[in-house]
Design a protein around this motif. Structure first.
Motif, PDB file in Angstrom:
ATOM      1  N   LYS A 102     -10.324  -1.225  -2.327  1.00 42.21           N
ATOM      2  CA  LYS A 102      -9.697  -1.766  -0.827  1.00 42.21           C
ATOM      3  C   LYS A 102      -9.304  -0.799  -0.939  1.00 42.21           C
ATOM      4  CE  LYS A 102      -7.346  -5.489   2.055  1.00 42.21           C
ATOM      5  NZ  LYS A 102      -6.600  -6.313   1.884  1.00 42.21           N
ATOM      6  N   PRO A 103      -9.239   0.280   0.988  1.00 42.91           N
ATOM      7  CA  PRO A 103      -8.100   1.068   1.715  1.00 42.91           C
ATOM      8  C   PRO A 103      -7.050   0.635   1.839  1.00 42.91           C
ATOM      9  CG  PRO A 103     -10.777   0.940   2.688  1.00 42.91           C
ATOM     10  CD  PRO A 103     -10.351   0.256   1.273  1.00 42.91           C
ATOM     11  N   PRO A 104      -5.949   0.643   1.791  1.00 45.43           N
ATOM     12  CA  PRO A 104      -5.327   2.810   1.406  1.00 45.43           C
ATOM     13  C   PRO A 104      -5.532   2.016  -0.760  1.00 45.43           C
ATOM     14  CG  PRO A 104      -3.848   1.441   2.668  1.00 45.43           C
ATOM     15  CD  PRO A 104      -4.699   0.494   2.381  1.00 45.43           C
ATOM     16  N   PRO A 105      -6.512   2.763  -1.408  1.00 44.15           N
ATOM     17  CA  PRO A 105      -6.881   2.570  -2.314  1.00 44.15           C
ATOM     18  C   PRO A 105      -4.870   2.447  -3.262  1.00 44.15           C
ATOM     19  CG  PRO A 105      -7.118   5.203  -2.191  1.00 44.15           C
ATOM     20  CD  PRO A 105      -6.330   4.105  -0.692  1.00 44.15           C
ATOM     21  N   GLN A 106      -4.044   3.443  -2.714  1.00 39.66           N
ATOM     22  CA  GLN A 106      -3.528   3.693  -4.433  1.00 39.66           C
ATOM     23  C   GLN A 106      -2.144   2.296  -3.516  1.00 39.66           C
ATOM     24  OE1 GLN A 106      -2.494   5.755  -6.883  1.00 39.66           O
ATOM     25  NE2 GLN A 106      -1.208   4.257  -7.184  1.00 39.66           N
ATOM     26  N   ARG A 107      -1.526   1.962  -4.863  1.00 40.06           N
ATOM     27  CA  ARG A 107      -0.910   0.558  -4.507  1.00 40.06           C
ATOM     28  C   ARG A 107       0.292   0.367  -5.808  1.00 40.06           C
ATOM     29  NH1 ARG A 107      -4.056  -3.339  -1.530  1.00 40.06           N
ATOM     30  NH2 ARG A 107      -5.278  -2.514  -0.315  1.00 40.06           N
ATOM     31  N   THR A 157      -4.532   1.196  -8.635  1.00 42.82           N
ATOM     32  CA  THR A 157      -5.787   1.409  -7.195  1.00 42.82           C
ATOM     33  C   THR A 157      -5.869   0.130  -7.133  1.00 42.82           C
ATOM     34  OG1 THR A 157      -6.936   1.945  -9.225  1.00 42.82           O
ATOM     35  CG2 THR A 157      -4.723   3.797  -7.816  1.00 42.82           C
ATOM     36  N   ASP A 202      -0.917   0.018   8.013  1.00 43.37           N
ATOM     37  CA  ASP A 202      -1.935   0.226   6.716  1.00 43.37           C
ATOM     38  C   ASP A 202      -0.362  -0.426   5.556  1.00 43.37           C
ATOM     39  OD1 ASP A 202      -4.831   2.340   6.840  1.00 43.37           O
ATOM     40  OD2 ASP A 202      -4.049   0.130   7.121  1.00 43.37           O
ATOM     41  N   ARG A 213       0.739  -1.122   0.341  1.00 50.40           N
ATOM     42  CA  ARG A 213       0.178  -0.344  -0.129  1.00 50.40           C
ATOM     43  C   ARG A 213       0.990   0.975  -0.202  1.00 50.40           C
ATOM     44  NH1 ARG A 213      -2.862  -2.904   4.065  1.00 50.40           N
ATOM     45  NH2 ARG A 213      -3.774  -4.606   3.485  1.00 50.40           N
TER      46      ARG A 213
END
Ligand code: 6PG
Length: 228
Positions: free
Chosen positions: A170-175, A167, A78, A70
């Motif tokens: 599932k949060p966090p969106p940026q991956r 993206t 996270d 993430r």
């Protein structure tokens, strides 16, 4: 090769045994154990149990990668690195240079490129076209995703890049995530599943559905370790 499904009442114990057994085989074969870690919450108990039998592996021969990350700082709860560090990496004598952390705090495209370069350097040394994990651990999301390969994502169509920014819902969106070319270069992929609510998703994945169902190593095997 048809995926193997191993159902167990001793999920953590059997997951640790699978990791140790595969690691010993890899080290006997190549002098190295290239282990990719899954994120999420399921693997935490497995990593803690693996750390408690740390003496069973020569950690100086182990190389750690992360199937996805993430895009948050490494001290963020996270972070997949944060989870693995707390549960395993800080408890075993692993040389720092053996951990290919995806930098969650920098530009995602830059983080993906950095990780790709690290893997390419090892693959070159090993005479491989693509970095080959001895064991890549993966999880299964309730929507059938794995790593950060989510249904409908453009990352599913990637055939050249091994690690990309993406993206997801599932949060966090940026991956940042491994792509199929890298996943499918593995000698062994082990999905770790310990949630009866995901049984229907598992069945669909075994039929080849969802992103998780499309992990098919070119010259390797897929094992599903399913806790009950
Ligand atoms: C992530 C993981 C993801 C995870 C599944 C299952 O970054 O979230 O890589 O693919 O493995 O979503 O997560 P749980 O183990 O928490 O159910």
């Amino acid at each position: 090769m048809t995926p193997r499904v191993l159902r167990t009442r001793n999920f953590v114990k059997d997951a640790v045994s699978l990791i140790l057994e595969t690691g010993r085989e890899a080290i006997a074969r190549s002098g190295m154990f290239r282990l990719g870690l899954a994120g999420g919450s399921t693997p935490r108990a497995v990593y803690k149990a693996l750390a408690s039998c740390a003496d069973d592996l020569p950690w100086e021969c182990v190389q750690i990668t992360f199937g996805d990350e993430r895009c948050v700082p490494a001290d963020n709860p996270d972070s997949n690195f944060h989870m693995a560090f707390e549960a395993l990496l800080c408890r075993v004598p692993l040389p720092v240079g053996n951990v290919f952390q995806i930098q969650g705090h920098i530009d995602p495209n830059e983080a993906a490129a950095q990780c790709e370069a690290q893997l390419a350097a090892v693959a070159k040394r090993m005479g491989e076209p693509i970095y080959r994990h001895d064991l890549l651990l993966l999880g299964l999301g309730e929507d059938g995703h794995t790593a950060s390969l989510f249904p409908g994502s453009p990352a599913l169509e990637e055939t050249q890049r091994l690690v990309v920014a993406t993206t997801g819902p599932k949060p966090p969106p940026q991956r940042v995530t491994f792509t199929y070319p890298l996943l499918n270069a593995s000698r062994k992929v082990a999905f770790l599943l310990n949630d009866p609510k995901k049984e229907s998703v598992l069945e669909a994945a075994l039929r080849g559905e969802f992103p998780s169902g499309k992990v098919r190593p070119t010259d390797g095997e897929v094992v599903w370790l399913v806790g009950s």
